[in-house]
Design an enzyme around this catalytic site. Structure first.
Site, PDB file in Angstrom:
ATOM      1  N   LYS A 243     -19.162  -9.209  33.290  1.00  0.00           N
ATOM      2  CA  LYS A 243     -19.312 -10.621  33.407  1.00  0.00           C
ATOM      3  C   LYS A 243     -18.624 -11.282  32.574  1.00  0.00           C
ATOM      4  O   LYS A 243     -18.619 -10.793  31.442  1.00  0.00           O
ATOM      5  CB  LYS A 243     -20.413 -11.260  33.973  1.00  0.00           C
ATOM      6  CG  LYS A 243     -21.693 -10.954  32.962  1.00  0.00           C
ATOM      7  CD  LYS A 243     -22.068 -12.190  32.239  1.00  0.00           C
ATOM      8  CE  LYS A 243     -21.159 -12.803  31.147  1.00  0.00           C
ATOM      9  NZ  LYS A 243     -21.820 -13.059  30.000  1.00  0.00           N
TER      10      LYS A 243
ATOM     11  N   LYS B  54     -35.672 -18.334  20.684  1.00  0.00           N
ATOM     12  CA  LYS B  54     -35.193 -17.597  21.829  1.00  0.00           C
ATOM     13  C   LYS B  54     -36.321 -17.280  22.752  1.00  0.00           C
ATOM     14  O   LYS B  54     -37.437 -16.825  22.627  1.00  0.00           O
ATOM     15  CB  LYS B  54     -34.660 -16.333  21.325  1.00  0.00           C
ATOM     16  CG  LYS B  54     -34.152 -15.343  22.358  1.00  0.00           C
ATOM     17  CD  LYS B  54     -33.676 -14.012  21.644  1.00  0.00           C
ATOM     18  CE  LYS B  54     -33.260 -12.842  22.749  1.00  0.00           C
ATOM     19  NZ  LYS B  54     -32.081 -13.109  23.451  1.00  0.00           N
TER      20      LYS B  54
ATOM     21  N   ASP C  65     -20.163 -18.608  30.638  1.00  0.00           N
ATOM     22  CA  ASP C  65     -20.814 -17.497  30.077  1.00  0.00           C
ATOM     23  C   ASP C  65     -22.176 -17.106  30.657  1.00  0.00           C
ATOM     24  O   ASP C  65     -22.451 -15.933  30.643  1.00  0.00           O
ATOM     25  CB  ASP C  65     -20.659 -17.649  28.620  1.00  0.00           C
ATOM     26  CG  ASP C  65     -21.340 -16.574  27.592  1.00  0.00           C
ATOM     27  OD1 ASP C  65     -20.826 -15.499  27.773  1.00  0.00           O
ATOM     28  OD2 ASP C  65     -22.168 -16.788  26.891  1.00  0.00           O
TER      29      ASP C  65
ATOM     30  N   HIS D   9     -25.926 -15.084  34.857  1.00  0.00           N
ATOM     31  CA  HIS D   9     -27.078 -14.625  34.438  1.00  0.00           C
ATOM     32  C   HIS D   9     -28.048 -15.689  35.335  1.00  0.00           C
ATOM     33  O   HIS D   9     -29.212 -15.444  35.724  1.00  0.00           O
ATOM     34  CB  HIS D   9     -27.696 -14.897  33.115  1.00  0.00           C
ATOM     35  CG  HIS D   9     -26.872 -13.672  32.130  1.00  0.00           C
ATOM     36  ND1 HIS D   9     -26.248 -12.697  32.841  1.00  0.00           N
ATOM     37  CD2 HIS D   9     -26.259 -13.701  31.063  1.00  0.00           C
ATOM     38  CE1 HIS D   9     -25.573 -12.034  31.799  1.00  0.00           C
ATOM     39  NE2 HIS D   9     -25.563 -12.847  30.875  1.00  0.00           N
TER      40      HIS D   9
ATOM     41  N   LYS E 233     -32.941  -6.084  33.361  1.00  0.00           N
ATOM     42  CA  LYS E 233     -34.304  -6.237  32.455  1.00  0.00           C
ATOM     43  C   LYS E 233     -35.338  -6.113  33.274  1.00  0.00           C
ATOM     44  O   LYS E 233     -35.454  -6.394  34.447  1.00  0.00           O
ATOM     45  CB  LYS E 233     -34.263  -7.879  32.001  1.00  0.00           C
ATOM     46  CG  LYS E 233     -32.998  -7.951  30.837  1.00  0.00           C
ATOM     47  CD  LYS E 233     -33.150  -9.656  30.507  1.00  0.00           C
ATOM     48  CE  LYS E 233     -32.058 -10.029  29.620  1.00  0.00           C
ATOM     49  NZ  LYS E 233     -32.112  -9.802  28.326  1.00  0.00           N
TER      50      LYS E 233
HETATM   51  C1  BG6 Z   1     -24.390 -12.447  27.394  1.00  0.00           C
HETATM   52  C2  BG6 Z   1     -23.577 -13.671  26.970  1.00  0.00           C
HETATM   53  O1  BG6 Z   1     -23.922 -12.290  28.808  1.00  0.00           O
HETATM   54  O2  BG6 Z   1     -25.818 -12.733  27.467  1.00  0.00           O
HETATM   55  C3  BG6 Z   1     -23.900 -13.712  25.442  1.00  0.00           C
HETATM   56  O3  BG6 Z   1     -22.179 -13.311  26.893  1.00  0.00           O
HETATM   57  C4  BG6 Z   1     -25.393 -14.197  25.303  1.00  0.00           C
HETATM   58  O4  BG6 Z   1     -23.209 -15.291  25.142  1.00  0.00           O
HETATM   59  C5  BG6 Z   1     -25.966 -12.987  26.125  1.00  0.00           C
HETATM   60  O5  BG6 Z   1     -25.786 -14.245  24.159  1.00  0.00           O
HETATM   61  C6  BG6 Z   1     -27.684 -13.052  26.162  1.00  0.00           C
HETATM   62  O6  BG6 Z   1     -28.323 -11.860  26.652  1.00  0.00           O
HETATM   63  P1  BG6 Z   1     -29.712 -11.486  26.161  1.00  0.00           P
HETATM   64  O7  BG6 Z   1     -29.985 -10.119  26.892  1.00  0.00           O
HETATM   65  O8  BG6 Z   1     -29.639 -11.316  24.664  1.00  0.00           O
HETATM   66  O9  BG6 Z   1     -30.514 -12.692  26.604  1.00  0.00           O
END
Ligand code: BG6
Length: 480
Positions: free
Chosen positions: A144, A341, A231, A236, A178
């Site tokens: 993606k 995060k 993005d 997601h 996940k």
């Molecule tokens: C990716 C994005 O698909 O997912 C990134 O392109 C982002 O910008 C990442 O940082 C986040 O993934 P995770 O698994 O760390 O939440």
């Protein structure tokens, strides 16, 4: 153990390959989940000897894999599967050389993983076909975002569809790999408890938040064209929304699960024209601090335009026009360089119909995806002592403790194994990607026609306050 195959990784020197794919394959190798005959070929433009690529991959793998899991002997054995091939993937002639390098291996599964920019998807696929590398045993994996708009996604899907039939196309959204995201399906469809109340009569609102502390790292030139909407939210967050909102599929297989997800995407209420001003918030981080470190403003990051107005934060109030969800707002929110995060889904239930006590809060179910996986249900309980003093308490299910003896797989491990085994349940089907763009496109157009600069938020905070107001407006409506 899975089947034997050639795994070709286009974009083999990029962040995704080095940070995610190679470490995931290393883990699969270490746990003997790869057939002994699986070969991995990293492909990129950079002229590198195989030994130099191995050293580069080892350095990254060491950094990504925990100390206990990384050993020189396992790496050495893994390295025997790994090869490097330098080529310019936009040049058709180069693919003849690639086919020659791979040799004739009739009937062997070939996975072409395109860890590249989306504008290379079409040329690479068509070059693979012309070199005879797209036969019945070939599968293609696309990262993606698929395109940057509905139109470009339609064109990519149509072009690739001419060379690969849909069952051999794997559109990856790593969130679907996940553990907790899959647990969401277990929670909903393997427990009788939630289904009767999983609807608008009982649920007041849903918040889906994916907050990151990371910035754009080395991906500035890609990110500045994409922004948080393309993005993260288009893929997601909408996938998470689908899993929360979909009906129970008749069985757990690729077609049944994806049919239900498409229905949710098609039921999303369009946000058009000036609606974007009310229902969406764009933000961009300014200078700030994260973990005690100074962080520059977004437009001072590497490969970002000084006057960029790309959003690094987006919040959207989405609504689903169907019987189950009419009137329930889904607040979607994601941003970079935020305070912590944190990826979570919060389901807020409606208040009790008649409150007997002086203080009462609504029940909330919190599904935490990152950093700590867990599910907790906030209930009201009486605090010890005289009088009916109520306090919220958490019924906590810590999945890390519950399954402490099992290593948590990274999403890519699971997904790579699924591709090798030919299971597309956790991948996005063509109509799913297109339905997601069909909803996102008018928002992007609305932002253009009702232009507002993204709201600044200092790095290390929770995003622009306007986003919080979106949610608070809802609480006020509830209290009325
Ligand atoms: C990716 C994005 O698909 O997912 C990134 O392109 C982002 O910008 C990442 O940082 C986040 O993934 P995770 O698994 O760390 O939440």
């Amino acid at each position: 153990m899975s089947i034997s195959c050639d795994m070709l990784v286009f974009g083999g020197t990029g962040d995704l390959a080095l940070h995610k794919l190679i470490p995931a394959l290393y883990h699969l190798h270490r746990e003997e989940r790869l057939h002994q005959d699986v070969r991995i070929l990293a492909i990129a433009r950079r002229q590198l000897e195989r030994s130099a690529y191995l050293a580069l991959a080892e350095r990254h793998c060491r950094a990504q894999v925990s100390r206990d899991d990384f050993t020189a002997s396992v790496w050495q054995a893994f390295g025997e599967r790994l090869d490097y091939f330098a080529m310019d993937a936009s040049q058709r002639g180069e693919f003849v050389r690639l086919a020659h390098h791979l040799g004739q291996t009739k009937g062997r599964v070939r996975v072409h993983y395109l860890a590249t920019a989306p504008d290379l998807f079409e040329p690479i696929t068509s070059n693979l076909e012309s070199a005879g590398l797209a036969g019945d045993n070939a599968r293609i994996v696309l990262e993606k975002p698929i395109g940057h708009s509905l139109e470009s996604a339609l064109s990519i899907n149509a072009a690739i569809g001419q060379m690969f039939p849909e069952p051999r196309i794997y559109r990856i959204d790593h969130y679907l790999g996940k553990e907790t995201v899959q647990n969401l399906m277990a929670l909903r469809f393997a427990n009788a408890l939630f289904e009767p109340i999983w609807r608008s009569g009982h649920i007041d609102s849903v918040q889906i938040t994916v907050a990151e502390t990371l910035g754009v790292e080395n991906r500035g030139s890609y990110y500045d064209k994409a922004g948080a909407m393309r993005d993260m939210l288009q893929n997601h967050l909408l996938q998470l929304l689908c899993l929360v909102a979909m009906e129970a599929p008749v069985r757990f297989n690729a077609e049944a699960v994806r049919n239900e997800k498409v229905k949710v995407l098609e039921a999303l209420k369009p946000i058009t024209g000036s609606d974007v001003l009310d229902k969406t918030v764009r933000g961009q981080y300014s200078a700030g601090q994260i973990g005690g470190q100074d962080v520059p403003a977004y437009y001072f990051e590497k490969n970002i335009d000084n006057d960029s107005d790309t959003e690094t934060f987006v919040a959207v109030k989405a609504e689903i026009d169907n019987w189950r969800w009419a009137g329930v707002p889904f607040f979607l929110c994601t941003g970079k360089r935020m305070a912590s995060k944190r990826s979570e889904i919060i389901i807020t239930f409606k208040p009790v119909p008649h409150m007997l006590f002086s203080k009462g809060e609504t029940n909330r179910l919190v599904i935490r995806l990152q950093p700590e996986e867990g599910i907790s249900l906030q209930l009201m309980a009486k605090a010890p002592g005289k009088g009916m003093q109520l306090e919220p308490v958490e019924l906590d299910l810590n999945l890390i403790h519950a399954f402490s003896s099992t290593r948590r797989w990274d999403a890519y491990e699971r997904l790579l194994l699924d591709v090798i085994e030919g299971d597309s349940t956790l991948f996005m089907r063509r109509d799913e990607v297109e339905a997601a763009w069909r909803w996102v496109d008018p928002i992007l157009r609305g932002w253009e026609s009702h232009y507002r600069k993204p709201r600044p938020y200092p790095a290390g905070t929770d995003g622009p306050e306007q986003a919080q107001l979106l949610v608070e407006r809802r609480s006020r409506q509830r209290q009325r």
